[in-house]
Design an enzyme around this catalytic site. Structure first.
Site, PDB file in Angstrom:
ATOM      1  N   SER A 179      -2.326  -8.276   3.050  1.00 35.07           N
ATOM      2  CA  SER A 179      -2.901  -8.207   4.396  1.00 35.07           C
ATOM      3  C   SER A 179      -3.227  -9.608   4.899  1.00 35.07           C
ATOM      4  O   SER A 179      -3.244  -9.855   6.098  1.00 35.07           O
ATOM      5  CB  SER A 179      -4.158  -7.350   4.383  1.00 35.07           C
ATOM      6  OG  SER A 179      -3.866  -6.086   3.827  1.00 35.07           O
TER       7      SER A 179
ATOM      8  N   HIS B 132       0.839  -1.203   0.000  1.00 30.25           N
ATOM      9  CA  HIS B 132       0.000   0.000   0.000  1.00 30.25           C
ATOM     10  C   HIS B 132       0.879   1.260   0.000  1.00 30.25           C
ATOM     11  O   HIS B 132       0.551   2.253  -0.669  1.00 30.25           O
ATOM     12  CB  HIS B 132      -0.901   0.041   1.240  1.00 30.25           C
ATOM     13  CG  HIS B 132      -1.842  -1.125   1.372  1.00 30.25           C
ATOM     14  ND1 HIS B 132      -1.733  -2.046   2.371  1.00 30.25           N
ATOM     15  CD2 HIS B 132      -2.909  -1.491   0.619  1.00 30.25           C
ATOM     16  CE1 HIS B 132      -2.705  -2.951   2.239  1.00 30.25           C
ATOM     17  NE2 HIS B 132      -3.428  -2.642   1.186  1.00 30.25           N
TER      18      HIS B 132
HETATM   19  P1  AMP Z   1      -6.123  -4.237  -0.642  1.00 33.60           P
HETATM   20  O1  AMP Z   1      -6.046  -3.390   0.592  1.00 33.60           O
HETATM   21  O2  AMP Z   1      -5.524  -5.599  -0.470  1.00 33.60           O
HETATM   22  O3  AMP Z   1      -7.487  -4.238  -1.288  1.00 33.60           O
HETATM   23  O4  AMP Z   1      -5.158  -3.535  -1.690  1.00 33.60           O
HETATM   24  C1  AMP Z   1      -5.302  -2.168  -2.005  1.00 33.60           C
HETATM   25  C2  AMP Z   1      -4.419  -1.858  -3.177  1.00 33.60           C
HETATM   26  O5  AMP Z   1      -3.071  -2.167  -2.841  1.00 33.60           O
HETATM   27  C3  AMP Z   1      -4.768  -2.665  -4.424  1.00 33.60           C
HETATM   28  O6  AMP Z   1      -4.647  -1.844  -5.563  1.00 33.60           O
HETATM   29  C4  AMP Z   1      -3.731  -3.748  -4.404  1.00 33.60           C
HETATM   30  O7  AMP Z   1      -3.426  -4.248  -5.688  1.00 33.60           O
HETATM   31  C5  AMP Z   1      -2.538  -3.012  -3.832  1.00 33.60           C
HETATM   32  N1  AMP Z   1      -1.593  -3.957  -3.247  1.00 33.60           N
HETATM   33  C6  AMP Z   1      -1.853  -4.912  -2.324  1.00 33.60           C
HETATM   34  N2  AMP Z   1      -0.734  -5.641  -2.075  1.00 33.60           N
HETATM   35  C7  AMP Z   1       0.241  -5.132  -2.871  1.00 33.60           C
HETATM   36  C8  AMP Z   1       1.613  -5.449  -3.091  1.00 33.60           C
HETATM   37  N3  AMP Z   1       2.216  -6.436  -2.437  1.00 33.60           N
HETATM   38  N4  AMP Z   1       2.303  -4.712  -3.989  1.00 33.60           N
HETATM   39  C9  AMP Z   1       1.702  -3.706  -4.664  1.00 33.60           C
HETATM   40  N5  AMP Z   1       0.408  -3.358  -4.503  1.00 33.60           N
HETATM   41  C10 AMP Z   1      -0.315  -4.052  -3.626  1.00 33.60           C
END
Ligand code: AMP
Length: 254
Positions: A185, A36
Site C-alpha cells: 500500500s 491482499h
Molecule cells: P497490510 O494491509 O499491509 O497490513 O497487509 C495485510 C496482509 O497482506 C499482511 O498479511 C501482509 O503480509 C499481506 N501482504 C501485503 N502485501 C503483500 C504482498 N505483496 N504479497 C503478499 N501478501 C502481502
C-alpha cells in the site's frame, strides 16, 4: 458482502455462520492490492466463510504522521473485497477496538526482537495485540498472512503457539509487480524516480546473499535500515530501507 463497523454487528453476522462451516480471516489495513487479493483467494479456496478485516491499527504505528498518511478508501476497498469473494468485511473505527481505558497488551519477545523492532519500537506489540483481538472476535479456523511481512508472520505464529490459540496460520507467497517490486500500500507514495530506485531491493534479494545484497543497495544509493539473514519461519534474507520518504520492506526465503 456485508460491511460491519462494530463488534456487535460482527458478532451478530457471524453467529448464524458458526454451524460447522469453516471460517477464514484475512487481516488487512486496507488500500487493497493484488497482494491482499492473493490472501483472500487462498482463504476463499480453503474455507466456507471469508472474513476480511480492514483496520489501520494505530497501535502498530510509531510516528503519527505515518499513521495519518496511510492511504484510506473504504468505498473502493468494499468494491474490491466484494468482487474478490469476501463475505464479511469488518471495518471498525479505532475507538471500537481501543475504547477509552484500553490498557492490556500482548508483548511478543523472541522472534519479535531485532530487525523491524530496532526501527519501529512497539510495532509488534500493536500487531500482536490487534491480531489476538481479531482472532478472538472472529474465532477463525485459519488466518492468512503474507510472507512479504516475514517477521510479522513469524511473530503471529509465535503468539499463536505460545498462547495456545486455536487458529491455523497460513502463509501466502509475496505478490510482486512485473518489475519485481513487492506490492505494498505504501508504493503509492513513491515518485517515479524513487520507484525506479526501489527496484534495487528485489535485485538485492535476488542475489540470495547477504554481502552481495548489501552491495546492490549501496550501488543504488540506498542506505538500508537493515539487511539481515534471520530465521523468520525459515531462513530468510530480509531488507528494510527508506526510498525517498517511503519505508519499504521485502524478503526472500533462502
Ligand atoms: P497490510 O494491509 O499491509 O497490513 O497487509 C495485510 C496482509 O497482506 C499482511 O498479511 C501482509 O503480509 C499481506 N501482504 C501485503 N502485501 C503483500 C504482498 N505483496 N504479497 C503478499 N501478501 C502481502
Amino acid at each position: 458482502m456485508k460491511t460491519l463497523r462494530t463488534i456487535a454487528e460482527l458478532r451478530n453476522a457471524l453467529a448464524p455462520l458458526r454451524d460447522g462451516r469453516t471460517i477464514a480471516l484475512v487481516p488487512t489495513m486496507g488500500a487493497l492490492h493484488d497482494g491482499h487479493l492473493a490472501l483472500i483467494a487462498a482463504a476463499r479456496g480453503d474455507c466456507d466463510v471469508v472474513v476480511a478485516s480492514l483496520f489501520v491499527n494505530p497501535t502498530q504505528f510509531g510516528e503519527p504522521a505515518d499513521l495519518d498518511a496511510y492511504p484510506r478508501d473504504l468505498a473502493r476497498d468494499e468494491r474490491v473485497a466484494a468482487a474478490a469473494g469476501v463475505d464479511l468485511l469488518f471495518a471498525p473505527a479505532a475507538g471500537e477496538l481501543y475504547p477509552q481505558g484500553f490498557a492490556t497488551w500482548v508483548v511478543p519477545e523472541g522472534v519479535a526482537e531485532g530487525l523491524e523492532s530496532n526501527h519501529r519500537p512497539g510495532h509488534f506489540r500493536g500487531v500482536a495485540t490487534v491480531c489476538l483481538k481479531l482472532f478472538e472476535l472472529v474465532r477463525p479456523h485459519a488466518a492468512y498472512f503474507g510472507r512479504k511481512d516475514a517477521q510479522q508472520l513469524a511473530v503471529v505464529k509465535q503468539v499463536v503457539r505460545d498462547l495456545n490459540l486455536e487458529v491455523e496460520i497460513r502463509a501466502v507467497p509475496t505478490v510482486r509487480d512485473d518489475d519485481g517490486l513487492a506490492l505494498s500500500s505504501r508504493n503509492a507514495h513513491l515518485s517515479s524516480t524513487d520507484r525506479e530506485r526501489a527496484l534495487a531491493i528485489p535485485r538485492a534479494l535476488a542475489t540470495l546473499d547477504l554481502e552481495r545484497a548489501r552491495a546492490v543497495l549501496t550501488e543504488a544509493g540506498i542506505e538500508p535500515d537493515y539487511v539481515a539473514v534471520a530465521d523468520l519461519d525459515g531462513e530468510t534474507l530480509a531488507v528494510a530501507a527508506r526510498v525517498g520518504s517511503t519505508r519499504l520492506i521485502d524478503n526472500v526465503q533462502l
